[in-house]
Write a protein that holds these residues in place. Structure first.
Motif, PDB file in Angstrom:
ATOM      1  N   PRO A  94      37.444  42.201  50.005  1.00  0.00           N
ATOM      2  CA  PRO A  94      38.788  41.667  49.770  1.00  0.00           C
ATOM      3  C   PRO A  94      39.234  41.932  48.338  1.00  0.00           C
ATOM      4  N   LEU A  95      40.469  42.371  48.176  1.00  0.00           N
ATOM      5  CA  LEU A  95      41.036  42.602  46.848  1.00  0.00           C
ATOM      6  C   LEU A  95      41.996  41.466  46.553  1.00  0.00           C
ATOM      7  N   MET A  96      41.681  40.661  45.541  1.00  0.00           N
ATOM      8  CA  MET A  96      42.459  39.466  45.253  1.00  0.00           C
ATOM      9  C   MET A  96      43.596  39.701  44.253  1.00  0.00           C
ATOM     10  N   ALA A  97      43.316  40.346  43.160  1.00  0.00           N
ATOM     11  CA  ALA A  97      44.332  40.486  42.115  1.00  0.00           C
ATOM     12  C   ALA A  97      43.999  41.675  41.234  1.00  0.00           C
ATOM     13  N   GLU A  98      44.915  42.004  40.343  1.00  0.00           N
ATOM     14  CA  GLU A  98      44.686  43.100  39.407  1.00  0.00           C
ATOM     15  C   GLU A  98      43.469  42.776  38.553  1.00  0.00           C
TER      16      GLU A  98
END
Length: 144
Positions: A94-98
């Motif tokens: 999962p990619l949450m934020a920069e």
């Protein structure tokens, strides 16, 4: 003679246009994974030691949409599963934020004294095509 030279020029130009205008294979973009409309994720190479968890970093530039995941798997190189690392046939990150997101791979160990070995983490699309790779170098404590 002029007609022949003109024919060669036109043929060479047609060949060049065909090469330039053909769609490039997916492997030409290896290194960057799209993660949204204004988002790209870049897989970073890593150096790991035997018998340890290894953090493979993915640098996110932009803002991924909520719930964005990147599919990945491991692939043998000079290091091979299960003797050198624990294979991951398919998983989601999962990619949450920069910033930097990490995934973990366990590097197995053996009693054999070895030089550096390598395997890859492949980031794939829904059809299993490789979008990006991260090379993982495995170092042996006993060989140092």
């Amino acid at each position: 003679m002029t007609r022949f030279l003109r024919w060669i020029s036109v043929s060479a130009l047609a060949l060049l246009a065909t090469i330039v205008l053909l769609p490039q294979p997916a492997s030409a973009a290896v290194g960057v994974v799209p993660c949204g409309q204004n988002c790209l994720a870049q897989a970073l190479d890593a150096v790991c030691w035997e018998k340890e968890w290894c953090a493979v970093k993915v640098e996110v530039k932009g803002t991924p949409a909520a719930g964005t995941v990147v599919n990945y798997r491991t692939a043998n190189g000079t290091a091979a599963a299960p003797g050198d690392f624990i294979a991951v046939p398919s998983a989601e990150l999962p990619l949450m934020a920069e910033g930097v997101t990490q995934l973990g791979v366990f590097v197995a160990g053996d009693a054999v004294r070895e030089r550096d070995e390598m395997f890859t983490v492949e980031f794939v699309d829904r059809d299993g095509r490789v979008l990006a790779t991260a090379s993982i170098v495995v170092r042996d404590h006993s060989a140092r």
